[in-house]
Design an enzyme around this catalytic site. Structure first.
Site, PDB file in Angstrom:
ATOM      1  N   ARG A  39      -9.475   1.324   8.587  1.00  0.00           N
ATOM      2  CA  ARG A  39      -9.085  -0.040   8.939  1.00  0.00           C
ATOM      3  C   ARG A  39     -10.191  -0.772   9.676  1.00  0.00           C
ATOM      4  NH1 ARG A  39      -3.208   0.902   8.788  1.00  0.00           N
ATOM      5  NH2 ARG A  39      -2.107  -1.071   8.870  1.00  0.00           N
ATOM      6  N   ARG A  64      -0.686  -8.690  13.515  1.00  0.00           N
ATOM      7  CA  ARG A  64      -1.279  -7.669  12.648  1.00  0.00           C
ATOM      8  C   ARG A  64      -2.160  -8.318  11.582  1.00  0.00           C
ATOM      9  NH1 ARG A  64       4.054  -4.790  11.064  1.00  0.00           N
ATOM     10  NH2 ARG A  64       2.839  -3.666   9.529  1.00  0.00           N
ATOM     11  N   ARG A  70      11.054  -7.071   5.662  1.00  0.00           N
ATOM     12  CA  ARG A  70      10.974  -5.705   5.117  1.00  0.00           C
ATOM     13  C   ARG A  70      11.961  -4.789   5.840  1.00  0.00           C
ATOM     14  NH1 ARG A  70       5.232  -2.838   4.755  1.00  0.00           N
ATOM     15  NH2 ARG A  70       5.240  -3.041   7.015  1.00  0.00           N
ATOM     16  N   LYS A  76       0.832  -1.214   0.000  1.00  0.00           N
ATOM     17  CA  LYS A  76       0.000   0.000   0.000  1.00  0.00           C
ATOM     18  C   LYS A  76       0.867   1.265   0.000  1.00  0.00           C
ATOM     19  CE  LYS A  76      -2.219  -1.105   3.842  1.00  0.00           C
ATOM     20  NZ  LYS A  76      -1.673  -2.417   4.186  1.00  0.00           N
ATOM     21  N   ARG A 124      11.356  -1.552  10.836  1.00  0.00           N
ATOM     22  CA  ARG A 124      10.334  -1.004  11.721  1.00  0.00           C
ATOM     23  C   ARG A 124      10.219  -1.909  12.939  1.00  0.00           C
ATOM     24  NH1 ARG A 124       5.020   0.103   8.121  1.00  0.00           N
ATOM     25  NH2 ARG A 124       4.093  -0.774   9.992  1.00  0.00           N
TER      26      ARG A 124
HETATM   27  P1  AMP Z   1       0.891   0.783   8.700  1.00  0.00           P
HETATM   28  O1  AMP Z   1       2.091   1.658   8.508  1.00  0.00           O
HETATM   29  O2  AMP Z   1      -0.268   1.190   7.834  1.00  0.00           O
HETATM   30  O3  AMP Z   1       1.226  -0.679   8.602  1.00  0.00           O
HETATM   31  O4  AMP Z   1       0.388   1.023  10.206  1.00  0.00           O
HETATM   32  C1  AMP Z   1       1.205   0.699  11.309  1.00  0.00           C
HETATM   33  C2  AMP Z   1       0.363   0.607  12.557  1.00  0.00           C
HETATM   34  O5  AMP Z   1      -0.254   1.880  12.838  1.00  0.00           O
HETATM   35  C3  AMP Z   1      -0.800  -0.364  12.492  1.00  0.00           C
HETATM   36  O6  AMP Z   1      -0.391  -1.704  12.774  1.00  0.00           O
HETATM   37  C4  AMP Z   1      -1.734   0.197  13.563  1.00  0.00           C
HETATM   38  O7  AMP Z   1      -1.265  -0.134  14.856  1.00  0.00           O
HETATM   39  C5  AMP Z   1      -1.552   1.692  13.388  1.00  0.00           C
HETATM   40  N1  AMP Z   1      -2.545   2.244  12.448  1.00  0.00           N
HETATM   41  C6  AMP Z   1      -2.317   2.757  11.206  1.00  0.00           C
HETATM   42  N2  AMP Z   1      -3.450   3.179  10.637  1.00  0.00           N
HETATM   43  C7  AMP Z   1      -4.439   2.921  11.522  1.00  0.00           C
HETATM   44  C8  AMP Z   1      -5.863   3.109  11.516  1.00  0.00           C
HETATM   45  N3  AMP Z   1      -6.504   3.621  10.447  1.00  0.00           N
HETATM   46  N4  AMP Z   1      -6.564   2.731  12.614  1.00  0.00           N
HETATM   47  C9  AMP Z   1      -5.947   2.222  13.680  1.00  0.00           C
HETATM   48  N5  AMP Z   1      -4.616   1.983  13.751  1.00  0.00           N
HETATM   49  C10 AMP Z   1      -3.867   2.344  12.695  1.00  0.00           C
END
Ligand code: AMP
Length: 225
Positions: A88, A171, A127, A13, A160
């Site tokens: 989400r 996740r 990653r 994404k 990360r």
């Molecule tokens: P990502 O970089 O999109 O993989 O997001 C990393 C982490 O941020 C996720 O595993 C969640 O803990 C948190 N996160 C990101 N976007 C959201 C969202 N829309 N709602 C809730 N938690 C989020």
């Protein structure tokens, strides 16, 4: 165009969102990046988000909705945007629709980049990211990755904190329960586009651009854009 990118963690994404943003000339808004920036800045929001992110859980809906609503009021979102990692949950999807309707707009498409469960865990555990520009790399062997540098800005790659295999599995479980229903939400409303994420970056991008160009042409000819 107002778009959102959906898909399992590791689907691509972020990579595809950045490419699409450049292609369509609209901002790429990643809630995960916003939370990571908040953590780095040492803010109260960052401290709160970290508690959830470190465990592979979602940050509470009201917090995620608030930061997105605030971000969408900025001037650079006037002609559209690409959301990455939001919504989400179905509650977030409903809140986004309500915020858009209140300004006379609609989400034009939700793009799902589809990969399998095994592929998601494998990609996340391997990653590596550039701390400077955010470019991501796939490195199967940690010893080799630790010596790797970003091909764009030459910074040393890092991982990360939430990209461990254990957190990846958590996740993914969270995704299946809480985010998968968001796909059905958009499908039922005729706004879902699904692309096969298990192809090269260029192939996934081309598939998305072809579908989204059709959506844009339809919106333009109906006067909605
Ligand atoms: P990502 O970089 O999109 O993989 O997001 C990393 C982490 O941020 C996720 O595993 C969640 O803990 C948190 N996160 C990101 N976007 C959201 C969202 N829309 N709602 C809730 N938690 C989020």
């Amino acid at each position: 165009m107002r778009l959102t990118m959906l898909g399992r963690p590791g689907a691509g994404k972020g990579t595809q969102g950045a490419l699409l943003a450049e292609h369509f000339g609209i901002p790429h808004i990643s809630t995960g990046s916003m939370f990571r920036d908040a953590i780095r800045s040492g803010s109260a929001l960052g401290a709160l988000a970290k508690r959830f992110i470190d465990r592979g859980h979602l940050v509470p809906d009201d917090v995620a909705i608030r930061i997105v609503e605030e971000r969408l009021t900025r001037g650079d979102c006037r002609n559209g945007y690409i959301l990455d990692g939001f919504p989400r949950t179905v509650a977030q999807a409903r809140a986004l629709d309500a915020a858009l309707h209140s300004t006379g707009h609609e989400l034009d498409a939700a793009v799902e980049i589809r990969i399998s469960d095994e592929e998601a865990v494998m990609r996340i555990a391997h990653r590596w990211v550039c701390p400077e520009c955010g470019a991501t790399y796939f490195r199967r062997y940690p010893a080799c990755a630790e010596r790797s540098r970003c091909q764009v800005c030459n910074a040393t790659l890092t991982q990360r904190e939430d990209d461990t295999e254990e957190t990846a599995r958590e996740r993914l479980a969270v995704y299946l329960v809480q985010t998968q229903p968001v796909i059905s939400y958009y499908e039922e409303r005729g706004r879902l586009i699904t692309v096969n994420g298990e192809q090269s970056i260029e192939e996934v991008f081309r598939e998305m651009v072809d579908s989204l160009t059709r959506v844009r042409d339809e919106l333009e000819s109906s006067g909605a854009l």
